[in-house]
Motif scaffolding. Structure first.
Motif, PDB file in Angstrom:
ATOM      1  N   GLU A 199     -10.296  11.464   8.312  1.00 11.93           N
ATOM      2  CA  GLU A 199     -10.051  11.610   6.873  1.00 11.93           C
ATOM      3  C   GLU A 199     -10.381  10.309   6.136  1.00 11.93           C
ATOM      4  O   GLU A 199     -10.921  10.339   5.033  1.00 11.93           O
ATOM      5  CB  GLU A 199      -8.588  12.004   6.663  1.00 11.93           C
ATOM      6  N   VAL A 247      -8.534   4.343   0.618  1.00  9.14           N
ATOM      7  CA  VAL A 247      -8.449   3.485  -0.573  1.00  9.14           C
ATOM      8  C   VAL A 247      -8.468   2.010  -0.154  1.00  9.14           C
ATOM      9  O   VAL A 247      -9.164   1.177  -0.752  1.00  9.14           O
ATOM     10  CB  VAL A 247      -7.171   3.816  -1.384  1.00  9.14           C
ATOM     11  N   ARG A 250       7.889   8.466  -8.045  1.00  7.00           N
ATOM     12  CA  ARG A 250       6.725   9.336  -8.182  1.00  7.00           C
ATOM     13  C   ARG A 250       6.680  10.305  -7.006  1.00  7.00           C
ATOM     14  O   ARG A 250       7.479  10.234  -6.098  1.00  7.00           O
ATOM     15  CB  ARG A 250       5.441   8.493  -8.206  1.00  7.00           C
ATOM     16  N   PRO A 266      -0.092  14.410  -5.117  1.00  2.00           N
ATOM     17  CA  PRO A 266       0.812  14.525  -6.269  1.00  2.00           C
ATOM     18  C   PRO A 266       1.723  15.740  -6.193  1.00  2.00           C
ATOM     19  O   PRO A 266       2.728  15.803  -6.900  1.00  2.00           O
ATOM     20  CB  PRO A 266      -0.137  14.630  -7.462  1.00  2.00           C
ATOM     21  N   GLY A 315     -13.334   9.531   3.126  1.00  5.33           N
ATOM     22  CA  GLY A 315     -13.039   8.965   1.807  1.00  5.33           C
ATOM     23  C   GLY A 315     -13.709   7.629   1.546  1.00  5.33           C
ATOM     24  O   GLY A 315     -13.581   7.075   0.462  1.00  5.33           O
ATOM     25  N   ILE A 375       0.815  -1.215   0.000  1.00  2.00           N
ATOM     26  CA  ILE A 375       0.000   0.000   0.000  1.00  2.00           C
ATOM     27  C   ILE A 375       0.845   1.261   0.000  1.00  2.00           C
ATOM     28  O   ILE A 375       0.311   2.368  -0.069  1.00  2.00           O
ATOM     29  CB  ILE A 375      -0.945   0.049   1.222  1.00  2.00           C
ATOM     30  N   HIS A 432       2.550   2.799  -2.076  1.00  2.00           N
ATOM     31  CA  HIS A 432       2.614   3.676  -3.233  1.00  2.00           C
ATOM     32  C   HIS A 432       1.239   4.070  -3.751  1.00  2.00           C
ATOM     33  O   HIS A 432       1.076   4.449  -4.911  1.00  2.00           O
ATOM     34  CB  HIS A 432       3.528   3.056  -4.287  1.00  2.00           C
ATOM     35  N   ILE A 433       0.245   4.000  -2.871  1.00  2.00           N
ATOM     36  CA  ILE A 433      -1.051   4.599  -3.182  1.00  2.00           C
ATOM     37  C   ILE A 433      -0.828   6.105  -3.350  1.00  2.00           C
ATOM     38  O   ILE A 433      -0.231   6.741  -2.484  1.00  2.00           O
ATOM     39  CB  ILE A 433      -2.060   4.339  -2.037  1.00  2.00           C
ATOM     40  N   PRO A 434      -1.298   6.671  -4.479  1.00  2.00           N
ATOM     41  CA  PRO A 434      -1.083   8.116  -4.657  1.00  2.00           C
ATOM     42  C   PRO A 434      -1.955   8.908  -3.681  1.00  2.00           C
ATOM     43  O   PRO A 434      -3.158   8.671  -3.583  1.00  2.00           O
ATOM     44  CB  PRO A 434      -1.514   8.357  -6.109  1.00  2.00           C
TER      45      PRO A 434
END
Lengths: 404, 404
Positions: free
Chosen positions: A357, A327, A266, A257, A361, A250, A252-254
Motif C-alpha cells: 500500500e 505520506v 479527529r 476520515p 501511494g 506522524i 495524526h496523518i489523516p
C-alpha cells in the motif's frame, strides 16, 4: 551533482587537542584494528601528534594496543583497538507498560539488557521518576561490580521532548511540562554523570543508524510501535529533530476520515487506525493498557493459528499503515522505514500489505527507493540509542577524566 | 542536550590548499569587510598561510582590498571584501507557463532577472531544451558584454530530479526520464561551464535559506505554488534531498477524501484541493494551463473587489492548504513554511486561514514553532536558488581558473 552538505567545515580551534583526540578515537572506532600510521595517513595529523594523542587515549583507557602487528614496508606496526573497559553507558526507555534498561561498553557491546513491566499510564510523574531512578541505580551498581564507571544516562520518553530535555508532553504517561532530567538527577543524588532526556523515536532511529542492519544508511525513518505512533528521522546521516525537537509526529496523518475517533479529536488518524493501541482495541477489546505485551502475544498466537477475523483486522491495519507511511516516504524519500516495538511481532501479518500500500501511494515511479522492514533490534532499540548518545558525547571530544 | 551533528568533522586533507582557499573565501563572504588577521583568528590558520591564501584569491579576483582600514592595536589592517567582478552565476527555472532566468554575481547580487512566458505543458522536450538554451545563450552573452565569465548554469525543473540531475518525471512538462543536463550541454555546444539540473522546490528552499528574510533559519520548508505542489526541505541548515533526490512530494497528502479527483487517481489530495491549479479550476474554470499568471491576476482582482464567491473559494482553499501543511509541520517541525509562486499574490486571502488551520492540526502544544508566510523572493526564487548552487560550488573549493 553538487550537494551542498559537502562544503568544507573548518574545525573549531577553541580546543584543538580535544578535537584531535576525538578524531583519533573515532578513526579507531571505525577502522580498528589499525596502526598509528593509519591514523596519521587518514586524518592528516602528523605522526608525532598521533603518537601523543594515542598515548593519551591509552592512558585514559579508551584505546589499547593489541598483540597484533601488521607488516608493511619497514618495521611492524602495533595495532590499536577500542578499550573502554572501565566505562559503561546506560540508556533507559520508559513507556506506557514497561521500562527497559540497556548498558553498553565503549564499543557498543551490550553489558546488560533489562525489561520490567511498569504501569506508566497509571503512574504519577513522581512514581515514574522513582521507578526509573531505581532501575538506574541497579544498573549503575551492576556496572560498579564490573569495575565500570558510568559515563552517562539517557532516558527515552514517548512524547514531545524539547532540545533542552524537558518533556513538554507525553500523553501515554500523562506527563506535561515535566523536568524529568532535573527530577532524576535529584533522585539519583547528583550521580556524577550527565542525565539526559530525549524522544524515544529519535533515539531508536539513532540506534538503527548506528547498530542496525541498515547502519550508516544515510536516510532512514524509525516508527515506534507502542501505544503512540511516532517517527525518528535520519537524513544525510543525522537524526533531524526540527526547530523545537518535535519532528516525527506522524500519528495524526489523516488516513481514513470514516475511521475511528482519534484522541486528537479527529477521525481516522494513522494512530487511530493502525497504531498498536488501535489494533489491540479491535483484536482484543478487553485489553488493559498496562499489559500490551500479553495482549500482543495473544493476537500473534491467534494470527499464527489462522484466525480469519484477526487476519482480516491485521490486513486492514497493514493497509492503513501503508497509506500513512506513503505520506512519510513522499516527504522524506528514505531508503528504508523501520517498524519497531510491537509492530515487530505483528510484522509477519502486517508488513507485506503495508509495503504494498505504501508503494502504491509513493509518487516516484516504481515506488522510489523506500523499503519497509521490521526492526532487528527488538524492543530495546530506544534504550540502546539512548546509551549510544553517551558514546557520541565521548566521540565528540567530551572524554572521561583520566583514571586517578 | 547533546546533538549529534556537532561531532568534529576532520577535513579531507586530499587538497588542503583548495580547502583553505574555500575556508578563507567563505569567511570573507560571511564577515566582509574583514582583515587578514580576522581570518587567521577565526579559522585557526596561521597568518602567513592566510596572507598567501588571500593573495591567491585576490589574483583570482574573488577578493579585493577596500580603501577601508581598521585601527585596532598596532598598525592599520587593510580590509577585504568579495570581488568576483569577472564572474557570474546563472539560474533558469522552467515551468508549465514560463521560463525565468536570474544571474547573480559572487556576492549574490542580481545582475539580470528575466521572465518570459513559455507553454511548457504543450511543448516537447526538444522544444523546451531549445527554449531554455536560447534563454541561457542570451544570458551568457549579456554577461559577456559586462566582461563576466559564467561559472555555471543550473536549471530548476518542477518534478522528480535524481541526484545525478536526470529528470525522472516532470508531469506539468510532460517529461519522463529526460537527460536535460546532457541535452542542454549539447544544445549549448559544450559551453565551458557545468550545466546542472535540480528540483525547483529544493532550489527555492536554498534561495530562501541563503537570501530570504529567514536566511540561515535552520529548519524551513518552501512550498511551490505552480500547477504542482511540492516542497523543498531545509533541516539543520541544509537542503535534504532524500535517498534518490525525491523528497518534498507533499502534493498527495490526503486532505479531503470527498474532494475532487487528483491526477494521481485518488480524491482530495493536497494538490487537488489547494494547489494553484485546483484553485483556478474552481475560480476560473476556463483558464488555459499556459496562462496561469493572467488567470491569477483576474482572481486577485475579483478577490480585491470583494467578490464573495471568490473569497469563499479562497477561504476553503486556505483551510485545505493548512490541513495538509499541518502534516508537514508535525513531521518536520520547521521554524517556518514559506509559500511561493502563485500563492504569493493569493496570500492576502489564503494565508491567515491556512495558518489557523495548520496550527489547529499541529500536535505540539500551542502549534509548535511553525509560522506560515508568503515568500519575499517572488516568482524568481527557484532560479535564484539555481544560481546560488553555482556560488556554493565556488565556496566549496571548486574555484574558477585564474584569469589568463
Amino acid at each position: 551533482m553538487f550537494t551542498s552538505h559537502n562544503e568544507p567545515q573548518p574545525a573549531d580551534f577553541a580546543d584543538v587537542r580535544a578535537t584531535n583526540l576525538a578524531v583519533a578515537l573515532r578513526f579507531v572506532r571505525e577502522n580498528a584494528p589499525c596502526s598509528r600510521a593509519d591514523i596519521a595517513a587518514s586524518t592528516g595529523l602528523n605522526k608525532a601528534t598521533v603518537s601523543s594523542l594515542v598515548a593519551d587515549l591509552i592512558e585514559r583507557r579508551l584505546l589499547r594496543e593489541t598483540g597484533l602487528t601488521e607488516h608493511r614496508v619497514g618495521r611492524p606496526a602495533t595495532m590499536l583497538v577500542l578499550d573502554g573497559s572501565p566505562f559503561a553507558a546506560v540508556g533507559i526507555e520508559v513507556n506506557a507498560d514497561y521500562i527497559t534498561a540497556v548498558a553498553i561498553d565503549l564499543k557498543g557491546e551490550e553489558l546488560l539488557n533489562w525489561r520490567r513491566s511498569f504501569p506508566g499510564g497509571d503512574s504519577t510523574t513522581g512514581q515514574a521518576v522513582a521507578a526509573i531512578a531505581a532501575v538506574a541505580r541497579r544498573a549503575v551498581s551492576r556496572m560498579a561490580k564490573e569495575a565500570r564507571q558510568v559515563l552517562g544516562l539517557t532516558v527515552a520518553v514517548p512524547g514531545l521532548v524539547e532540545v533542552d530535555g524537558s518533556v513538554r508532553q507525553a500523553a501515554d504517561l500523562g506527563w506535561r511540562d515535566a523536568d524529568l532530567g532535573g527530577d532524576l538527577t535529584k533522585a539519583l543524588r547528583d550521580p556524577g554523570f550527565p542525565v539526559v532526556v530525549d524522544n524515544d523515536a529519535n533515539l531508536a532511529a539513532l540506534a538503527e543508524h548506528r547498530f542496525g542492519p541498515h547502519r550508516n544508511t544515510a536516510n532512514l525513518v524509525y516508527v515506534t510501535g507502542e501505544a503512540r505512533v511516532a517517527a525518528g528521522i535520519v537524513l544525510d546521516g543525522r537524526v533531524r529533530r526540527g526547530a523545537l525537537g518535535f519532528s516525527g509526529e506522524i500519528g495524526h496523518i489523516p488516513v481514513d476520515p470514516a475511521g475511528p475517533l482519534c484522541r486528537c479529536g479527529r477521525r481516522g488518524c494513522l494512530e487511530a487506525v493502525a497504531g498498536v493501541g488501535a489494533i489491540l482495541r479491535r483484536t482484543a477489546p478487553d485489553a488493559a493498557s498496562s499489559e500490551l505485551e500479553l495482549e500482543i502475544d495473544e493476537v500473534v498466537r491467534r494470527a499464527g493459528a489462522g484466525d480469519p477475523e484477526i487476519l482480516a483486522l491485521l490486513d486492514q491495519a497493514g493497509r492503513d499503515l501503508g497509506r500513512g507511511l506513503a505520506v512519510v516516504a513522499n516527504l522524506l524519500d528514505p531508503e528504508v522505514i523501520i517498524l519497531g516495538g510491537y509492530y515487530i511481532p505483528l510484522a509477519p501479518w502486517l508488513i507485506s500489505r503495508a509495503e504494498e500500500e505504501m508503494r502504491r501511494g509513493i509518487v516516484a515511479p516504481g515506488g522510489g527507493a523506500c523499503r519497509l522492514e521490521a526492526s532487528a533490534l527488538g524492543y530495546g532499540a530506544a534504550a540502546l540509542g539512548a546509551a549510544a548518545t553517551v558514546l557520541d558525547r565521548v566521540d565528540s571530544g567530551r572524554l572521561p577524566a583520566q583514571p586517578s
